[in-house]
Design a protein around this motif. Structure first.
Motif, PDB file in Angstrom:
ATOM      1  N   PHE A 133      -2.141  55.126  13.787  1.00  0.00           N
ATOM      2  CA  PHE A 133      -1.489  54.040  14.374  1.00  0.00           C
ATOM      3  C   PHE A 133      -0.122  54.644  14.625  1.00  0.00           C
ATOM      4  O   PHE A 133       0.543  54.256  15.691  1.00  0.00           O
ATOM      5  CB  PHE A 133      -1.385  53.119  13.154  1.00  0.00           C
ATOM      6  N   VAL A 223      -9.509  51.817  15.714  1.00  0.00           N
ATOM      7  CA  VAL A 223      -9.054  50.822  15.832  1.00  0.00           C
ATOM      8  C   VAL A 223      -7.635  50.625  15.829  1.00  0.00           C
ATOM      9  O   VAL A 223      -6.474  50.115  16.204  1.00  0.00           O
ATOM     10  CB  VAL A 223      -9.582  49.820  15.009  1.00  0.00           C
ATOM     11  N   VAL A 226      -5.454  52.217  18.572  1.00  0.00           N
ATOM     12  CA  VAL A 226      -5.365  51.062  19.628  1.00  0.00           C
ATOM     13  C   VAL A 226      -4.518  49.919  19.197  1.00  0.00           C
ATOM     14  O   VAL A 226      -3.612  49.648  20.172  1.00  0.00           O
ATOM     15  CB  VAL A 226      -6.852  50.559  20.052  1.00  0.00           C
ATOM     16  N   ILE A 227      -4.601  49.413  18.034  1.00  0.00           N
ATOM     17  CA  ILE A 227      -3.529  48.296  17.845  1.00  0.00           C
ATOM     18  C   ILE A 227      -2.039  49.081  17.678  1.00  0.00           C
ATOM     19  O   ILE A 227      -1.015  48.099  18.313  1.00  0.00           O
ATOM     20  CB  ILE A 227      -3.690  47.944  16.577  1.00  0.00           C
ATOM     21  N   ALA A 230      -1.192  49.199  21.457  1.00  0.00           N
ATOM     22  CA  ALA A 230      -0.844  47.766  21.888  1.00  0.00           C
ATOM     23  C   ALA A 230       0.370  47.350  21.776  1.00  0.00           C
ATOM     24  O   ALA A 230       1.023  46.880  22.514  1.00  0.00           O
ATOM     25  CB  ALA A 230      -2.167  46.874  21.760  1.00  0.00           C
ATOM     26  N   SER A 314     -15.319  43.347   9.896  1.00  0.00           N
ATOM     27  CA  SER A 314     -15.431  43.419  11.081  1.00  0.00           C
ATOM     28  C   SER A 314     -14.839  42.094  12.093  1.00  0.00           C
ATOM     29  O   SER A 314     -14.461  42.593  13.135  1.00  0.00           O
ATOM     30  CB  SER A 314     -16.859  43.549  11.451  1.00  0.00           C
ATOM     31  N   LEU A 317     -11.124  43.014  12.176  1.00  0.00           N
ATOM     32  CA  LEU A 317     -10.954  44.188  12.984  1.00  0.00           C
ATOM     33  C   LEU A 317     -11.000  43.788  14.518  1.00  0.00           C
ATOM     34  O   LEU A 317     -10.044  43.993  15.377  1.00  0.00           O
ATOM     35  CB  LEU A 317     -11.628  45.263  12.776  1.00  0.00           C
ATOM     36  N   VAL A 318     -11.856  43.353  14.686  1.00  0.00           N
ATOM     37  CA  VAL A 318     -12.328  42.840  16.340  1.00  0.00           C
ATOM     38  C   VAL A 318     -11.147  41.850  16.655  1.00  0.00           C
ATOM     39  O   VAL A 318     -10.743  41.859  17.809  1.00  0.00           O
ATOM     40  CB  VAL A 318     -13.708  42.201  16.449  1.00  0.00           C
ATOM     41  N   GLY A 320      -8.045  41.306  15.695  1.00  0.00           N
ATOM     42  CA  GLY A 320      -6.735  42.200  15.801  1.00  0.00           C
ATOM     43  C   GLY A 320      -6.902  42.823  16.970  1.00  0.00           C
ATOM     44  O   GLY A 320      -6.014  43.067  17.823  1.00  0.00           O
ATOM     45  N   LEU A 321      -7.947  43.661  17.023  1.00  0.00           N
ATOM     46  CA  LEU A 321      -8.102  44.565  18.302  1.00  0.00           C
ATOM     47  C   LEU A 321      -8.020  43.805  19.657  1.00  0.00           C
ATOM     48  O   LEU A 321      -7.016  44.298  20.565  1.00  0.00           O
ATOM     49  CB  LEU A 321      -9.255  45.310  18.327  1.00  0.00           C
ATOM     50  N   VAL A 322      -8.714  42.696  19.855  1.00  0.00           N
ATOM     51  CA  VAL A 322      -8.677  41.951  21.187  1.00  0.00           C
ATOM     52  C   VAL A 322      -7.415  41.280  21.000  1.00  0.00           C
ATOM     53  O   VAL A 322      -6.833  41.328  22.420  1.00  0.00           O
ATOM     54  CB  VAL A 322      -9.868  40.810  20.908  1.00  0.00           C
ATOM     55  N   LEU A 325      -4.525  44.234  22.168  1.00  0.00           N
ATOM     56  CA  LEU A 325      -4.739  44.928  23.196  1.00  0.00           C
ATOM     57  C   LEU A 325      -4.864  44.038  24.528  1.00  0.00           C
ATOM     58  O   LEU A 325      -4.160  44.148  25.328  1.00  0.00           O
ATOM     59  CB  LEU A 325      -6.073  45.754  23.473  1.00  0.00           C
TER      60      LEU A 325
END
Length: 338
Positions: A133, A223, A226-227, A230, A314, A317-318, A320-322, A325
């Motif tokens: 991170f 993840v 990426v976060i 982003a 999950s 996580l998904v 937060g990622l979407v 990003l």
């Protein structure tokens, strides 16, 4: 030279990246060394010593019970009353049975690879996730704060292509380090188990379980990278990502935990992000509420239980990622660079 190769080289040559990698290596090494020196391999000598210690503890309790019974009988014969210390019938003062002292309780700590290695994977994922991170946030945040991103876009005007190429270079480095580190981590704890514990009963099913846990930990690290990337790109500064995590992780989560506790919420941990991180890597987390008693047929108090699984995590996580990003890409596409 392609932009991807250039960004990959820039990632590897940054002093901050190297320092963070070194810090992570030292922390992981400290965990391995600490585990090695706090565990011992159990053999006949250790089992015999544990048996002697159990017998010694039993004999000490026998002597203590005899002394107490004699004192009770002496006080009873003298007409002294001490209801707080002695019962009415001195004969009930007896030592505990021999089987109440199990030799296994006195064995030294040992590292059983089959039973303990899964817990170390959670530690590995947490440390690597934090480093990924910070490195991800710094990699793009430094470019924005120093003006390097603006200069690059003069030669590469395709904004999204530039940002995604930087992200691809970051993920290449993160994936490489995580995979190689995981192999070294497994080998190190296999050595710890061989020298300071046991590596027995390692079936194909156990290895498969470890592989799935490692895969979830690997996904958590990716993840996190990426976060961090982003958020720093969205705020155009490394401090935006680090400050946001500090606000959410320390102020928000701590404050939320206090509020939930004061509100007497049944499962306050279910509202905290770390719980879902543990459930993701460790497969599940069981939360217990002892304020609610469900009495069983034997009269025992059974607390309410809430199980949070990796499937629940999950979703978080998904999401937060979407969101992170997606917001970074939208900002890069729509806002002015200057």
């Amino acid at each position: 030279m392609s932009l991807y190769v250039t960004e990959l080289r820039r990632l590897g040559k940054r002093r901050f990246t190297r320092y963070m990698a070194l810090i992570g290596l030292l922390v992981l090494l400290a965990v391995v060394v600490g585990t090695f020196f706090t565990n011992k391999q159990i053999g006949p000598e250790q089992r015999a010593a544990a048996e002697r210690q159990a017998q010694s503890q039993y004999e000490e309790q026998v002597r203590y019970a005899e002394r107490e019974r004699n004192e009770c009988e002496r006080a009873e014969a003298a007409g002294e009353t001490n209801p707080g210390r002695f019962p009415d019938d001195c004969s009930v003062i007896t030592p505990p049975p021999r089987d109440a002292f199990q030799a296994q309780w006195y064995l030294p700590s040992t590292f059983d690879f089959r039973n303990n290695f899964g817990e170390t994977l959670i530690t590995y994922a947490a440390i690597l996730g934090l480093i990924a991170f910070v490195v991800g946030a710094s990699f793009v945040g430094a470019e924005w704060s120093t003006g390097g991103m603006m200069n690059l876009l003069l030669w590469r005007p395709k904004r999204l292509n530039v940002l995604l190429t930087k992200l691809a270079a970051l993920l290449t480095g993160v994936v490489t380090v995580t995979v190689l580190g995981l192999l070294a981590w497994t080998a190190a704890f296999w050595a710890v188990g061989s020298l300071r514990g046991s590596t027995e009963k390692m079936t194909s099913g156990v290895w498969q379980s470890f592989a799935l846990t490692s895969l979830r930990g690997f996904a958590l690290v990716v993840v996190a990278a990426v976060i961090g990337f982003a958020l720093a790109s969205l705020g155009r500064h490394t401090a935006f990502a680090l400050g946001g995590v500090l606000a959410v992780g320390v102020v928000g989560q701590f404050g939320l935990g206090v509020v939930l506790a004061l509100a007497d919420v049944r499962f306050p941990e279910a509202w905290l992000i770390p719980t879902y991180g543990l459930a993701w890597v460790g497969k599940e987390v069981k939360l217990e509420n002892y304020d609610a008693c469900n009495f069983s047929t034997s009269g025992d108090c059974q607390p309410d239980i809430l199980t949070i699984t990796w499937q629940h995590s999950s979703v978080l996580l998904v999401t937060g990622l979407v969101l992170a990003l997606g917001a970074a890409l939208w900002s890069m596409r729509s806002r002015d660079i200057a």
